[in-house]
Scaffold this motif. Structure first.
Motif, PDB file in Angstrom:
ATOM      1  N   VAL A 190      12.526  -1.567   0.780  1.00  0.00           N
ATOM      2  CA  VAL A 190      12.151  -3.028   0.668  1.00  0.00           C
ATOM      3  C   VAL A 190      11.328  -3.368  -0.445  1.00  0.00           C
ATOM      4  O   VAL A 190      10.436  -2.707  -0.796  1.00  0.00           O
ATOM      5  N   LEU A 191      11.913  -4.573  -1.142  1.00  0.00           N
ATOM      6  CA  LEU A 191      10.849  -5.069  -2.253  1.00  0.00           C
ATOM      7  C   LEU A 191      10.289  -6.035  -1.969  1.00  0.00           C
ATOM      8  O   LEU A 191      10.676  -7.187  -1.593  1.00  0.00           O
ATOM      9  N   TYR A 192       8.912  -6.230  -1.939  1.00  0.00           N
ATOM     10  CA  TYR A 192       8.283  -7.460  -1.694  1.00  0.00           C
ATOM     11  C   TYR A 192       7.559  -7.817  -3.008  1.00  0.00           C
ATOM     12  O   TYR A 192       6.691  -7.157  -3.541  1.00  0.00           O
ATOM     13  N   SER A 193       7.595  -9.314  -3.222  1.00  0.00           N
ATOM     14  CA  SER A 193       6.900  -9.698  -4.541  1.00  0.00           C
ATOM     15  C   SER A 193       5.435  -9.534  -4.511  1.00  0.00           C
ATOM     16  O   SER A 193       4.905  -9.410  -5.533  1.00  0.00           O
ATOM     17  N   GLU A 194       4.993  -9.838  -3.465  1.00  0.00           N
ATOM     18  CA  GLU A 194       3.594  -9.657  -3.234  1.00  0.00           C
ATOM     19  C   GLU A 194       2.826  -8.157  -3.430  1.00  0.00           C
ATOM     20  O   GLU A 194       1.581  -8.309  -3.652  1.00  0.00           O
ATOM     21  N   VAL A 195       3.865  -7.099  -3.299  1.00  0.00           N
ATOM     22  CA  VAL A 195       3.288  -5.743  -3.462  1.00  0.00           C
ATOM     23  C   VAL A 195       3.479  -5.192  -4.697  1.00  0.00           C
ATOM     24  O   VAL A 195       4.644  -4.924  -4.941  1.00  0.00           O
ATOM     25  N   LYS A 196       2.624  -5.131  -5.548  1.00  0.00           N
ATOM     26  CA  LYS A 196       2.681  -4.508  -6.884  1.00  0.00           C
ATOM     27  C   LYS A 196       1.899  -3.197  -7.212  1.00  0.00           C
ATOM     28  O   LYS A 196       2.091  -2.449  -8.136  1.00  0.00           O
ATOM     29  N   ASN A 197       1.140  -2.770  -6.118  1.00  0.00           N
ATOM     30  CA  ASN A 197       0.153  -1.517  -6.385  1.00  0.00           C
ATOM     31  C   ASN A 197      -0.473  -1.183  -4.919  1.00  0.00           C
ATOM     32  O   ASN A 197      -0.070  -1.987  -3.736  1.00  0.00           O
ATOM     33  N   ASN A 198      -1.102  -0.448  -4.630  1.00  0.00           N
ATOM     34  CA  ASN A 198      -1.669   0.086  -3.601  1.00  0.00           C
ATOM     35  C   ASN A 198      -2.481  -0.887  -2.918  1.00  0.00           C
ATOM     36  O   ASN A 198      -2.316  -1.115  -1.604  1.00  0.00           O
ATOM     37  N   SER A 199      -3.202  -1.533  -3.877  1.00  0.00           N
ATOM     38  CA  SER A 199      -4.309  -2.528  -3.046  1.00  0.00           C
ATOM     39  C   SER A 199      -3.255  -3.676  -2.361  1.00  0.00           C
ATOM     40  O   SER A 199      -3.806  -4.313  -1.331  1.00  0.00           O
ATOM     41  N   ASP A 200      -2.335  -4.010  -3.066  1.00  0.00           N
ATOM     42  CA  ASP A 200      -1.436  -5.047  -2.628  1.00  0.00           C
ATOM     43  C   ASP A 200      -0.785  -4.591  -1.356  1.00  0.00           C
ATOM     44  O   ASP A 200      -0.676  -5.632  -0.395  1.00  0.00           O
ATOM     45  N   PHE A 201      -0.429  -3.431  -1.290  1.00  0.00           N
ATOM     46  CA  PHE A 201       0.386  -3.023  -0.133  1.00  0.00           C
ATOM     47  C   PHE A 201      -0.624  -3.011   1.294  1.00  0.00           C
ATOM     48  O   PHE A 201      -0.317  -3.484   2.420  1.00  0.00           O
ATOM     49  N   ILE A 202      -2.132  -2.587   0.842  1.00  0.00           N
ATOM     50  CA  ILE A 202      -3.096  -2.697   2.059  1.00  0.00           C
ATOM     51  C   ILE A 202      -3.267  -4.174   2.620  1.00  0.00           C
ATOM     52  O   ILE A 202      -3.046  -4.499   3.770  1.00  0.00           O
ATOM     53  N   ASN A 203      -3.553  -4.960   1.652  1.00  0.00           N
ATOM     54  CA  ASN A 203      -3.454  -6.455   1.849  1.00  0.00           C
ATOM     55  C   ASN A 203      -2.226  -7.049   2.455  1.00  0.00           C
ATOM     56  O   ASN A 203      -2.421  -7.889   3.865  1.00  0.00           O
ATOM     57  N   TYR A 204      -1.272  -6.695   2.163  1.00  0.00           N
ATOM     58  CA  TYR A 204      -0.083  -7.166   2.922  1.00  0.00           C
ATOM     59  C   TYR A 204      -0.018  -6.558   4.212  1.00  0.00           C
ATOM     60  O   TYR A 204       0.697  -7.274   4.930  1.00  0.00           O
ATOM     61  N   SER A 205      -0.148  -5.355   4.457  1.00  0.00           N
ATOM     62  CA  SER A 205      -0.051  -4.824   5.526  1.00  0.00           C
ATOM     63  C   SER A 205      -0.831  -5.353   6.591  1.00  0.00           C
ATOM     64  O   SER A 205      -0.581  -5.468   7.910  1.00  0.00           O
ATOM     65  N   GLN A 206      -2.170  -5.753   6.251  1.00  0.00           N
ATOM     66  CA  GLN A 206      -3.193  -6.437   6.997  1.00  0.00           C
ATOM     67  C   GLN A 206      -2.741  -7.618   7.442  1.00  0.00           C
ATOM     68  O   GLN A 206      -2.916  -8.356   8.542  1.00  0.00           O
ATOM     69  N   LYS A 207      -2.049  -8.381   6.564  1.00  0.00           N
ATOM     70  CA  LYS A 207      -1.489  -9.790   6.794  1.00  0.00           C
ATOM     71  C   LYS A 207      -0.233  -9.848   7.841  1.00  0.00           C
ATOM     72  O   LYS A 207      -0.134 -11.043   8.456  1.00  0.00           O
ATOM     73  N   HIS A 208       0.638  -8.883   7.719  1.00  0.00           N
ATOM     74  CA  HIS A 208       1.532  -8.568   8.635  1.00  0.00           C
ATOM     75  C   HIS A 208       1.430  -7.395   9.604  1.00  0.00           C
ATOM     76  O   HIS A 208       2.387  -6.312   9.247  1.00  0.00           O
ATOM     77  N   PRO A 209       0.522  -7.357  10.431  1.00  0.00           N
ATOM     78  CA  PRO A 209       0.513  -6.215  11.387  1.00  0.00           C
ATOM     79  C   PRO A 209       1.658  -6.057  12.238  1.00  0.00           C
ATOM     80  O   PRO A 209       2.112  -4.892  12.860  1.00  0.00           O
ATOM     81  N   GLU A 210       2.641  -7.025  12.494  1.00  0.00           N
ATOM     82  CA  GLU A 210       3.846  -6.663  13.208  1.00  0.00           C
ATOM     83  C   GLU A 210       4.953  -6.006  12.469  1.00  0.00           C
ATOM     84  O   GLU A 210       5.961  -5.713  13.054  1.00  0.00           O
ATOM     85  N   LYS A 211       4.728  -5.735  11.342  1.00  0.00           N
ATOM     86  CA  LYS A 211       5.622  -5.049  10.477  1.00  0.00           C
ATOM     87  C   LYS A 211       5.201  -3.491  10.405  1.00  0.00           C
ATOM     88  O   LYS A 211       4.111  -3.193  10.266  1.00  0.00           O
TER      89      LYS A 211
END
Length: 391
Positions: A190-211
């Protein structure tokens, strides 16, 4: 075993080389030479992987055929040869890297020139003939160089990139890919526009624990990547220059600081380059799927638009200084055709001269916005619509 006096002589020779005009502005050559000398003094055997891992942090598990070290050794070997041709008569100890080898050796002048296959011969020529020949040769050379300089001198935009001592880096935009496990139990990329690097991935994962998310070990690029790399490779080769290649996702600030950089790609996939792109602009900013121009009471929005079978999009070419004598040249659009069209034009001498004629005489750096359009993406036009001269 190298004794203290020999080590002192080696380091003095190293200091003379590093402070010479051929090396002083090339941190890449200096760092590699110091590393090789250090290993030679310690009598440590090294290879390409050792150098790449220790000096450049290259992960060879990603690409076992990474040629970065080979390229750097080739350039350093040539640079040392140039140095010894110019200043070698004053050296009693010379550094040598044999072709196909990584280890550096310390040689006497006799050993060095013998290893290079060079011979010194003398020839007696009557002085009057020597003067006449020298005069004719000098005039011929001056005429040739004058004509060649006028004909071959690169456009000011590319001058820094085609300099003999230039260190160039091409940055290609790429998109992080996230692995996601869906309710049906299947995992998909999956491509998420909010995820451009490892740091973005961590932040996005924390905001969406349901995924149920995880990082993949690959990124994706659009079709403009192979096209522009091919065009720029041919352009640099034609002008007897070269560049290193790096993905945006792997870029760090040292890369931008130590190289003349080129960027090709989309703004929406930028990571570190976001902080550099249009940093000196007083009138341009990114906006939606394009750009905004704001100058005093004038404000214009240039966004991708559709009309029948024709699509109109916008591409920014930004040329600005990075400091320490390095420059940056960005080809940016949120669509492939905009990037491809501007790269194609800026590597065309005739088009480039026509564009340069539109700039004020004092212009050196600029931000130029182009409208790119064409019927069904054929017969593409590329028209300058806004220009900002930086200095």
């Amino acid at each position: 075993m190298i004794n203290k006096n020999e080590e002192k002589s080696i380091k003095e020779a190293l200091d003379r080389i590093c402070s010479h005009k051929l090396f002083v502005n090339s941190s890449t050559n200096i760092n590699l030479l110091k590393y090789l000398v250090e290993k030679a003094i310690a009598q440590e055997e090294i290879n390409e992987i050792t150098i790449g891992s220790e000096l450049y942090g290259i992960d060879y598990s990603e690409n076992k055929n990474n040629s970065t070290v080979r390229s750097y050794l080739y350039k350093l070997r040539n640079k040392l040869a140039d140095y010894y041709k110019e200043a070698g008569t004053n050296e009693s100890l010379l550094f040598n890297i044999s072709k196909g080898q990584c280890n550096l050796n310390f040689l006497s002048p006799t050993e060095y020139y013998k290893s290079q296959g060079e011979k010194s011969e003398s020839l007696s020529i009557p002085i009057k003939y020597l003067k006449i020949s020298a005069g004719v040769l000098l005039l011929s050379m001056l005429s040739f160089l004058l004509v060649k300089t006028i004909v071959d001198k690169p456009n000011f935009i590319w001058e820094a990139y085609f300099d003999t001592n230039s260190e160039n880096l091409l940055i290609v935009s790429d998109q992080f890919v996230v692995g996601e496990k869906f309710p049906d139990g299947k995992e998909r990329a999956v491509l998420y526009s909010e995820v451009k690097n490892n740091s973005d991935f961590i932040n996005y994962s924390q905001k969406h624990p349901e995924k149920s998310l995880h990082l993949t070990d690959y990124t994706v690029m659009s079709k403009m990547a192979p096209y522009t790399v091919n065009v720029l490779s041919n352009w640099f080769a034609t002008n007897k220059s070269r560049f290193h290649l790096k993905l945006e996702s792997k870029l760090n600030y040292d890369d931008a600081r130590t190289h003349n950089t080129l960027f090709v790609g989309q703004y929406k996939t930028m990571n570190l380059s976001q902080s550099l792109f249009l940093k000196d602009s007083k009138v341009f900013s990114t906006f939606g799927d394009g750009f905004k121009y704001h100058n005093g009471d004038t404000e214009k929005v240039y966004n991708t638009r559709f009309g029948g079978i024709q699509k109109v999009e916008y591409a920014m070419v930004s040329y600005y200084p990075l400091g320490d004598g390095k420059n940056a040249l960005y080809f940016v659009s949120n669509n492939d055709i905009g990037v491809m069209a501007t790269v194609r034009n800026f590597t065309d001498k005739k088009w480039l001269n026509e564009f340069s004629s539109q700039l004020p005489k004092e212009a050196k750096y600029f931000n130029a916005l182009f409208e790119v359009s064409g019927l069904q993406r054929t017969d593409i036009s590329c028209k300058l619509v806004e220009l900002e001269v930086l200095k």
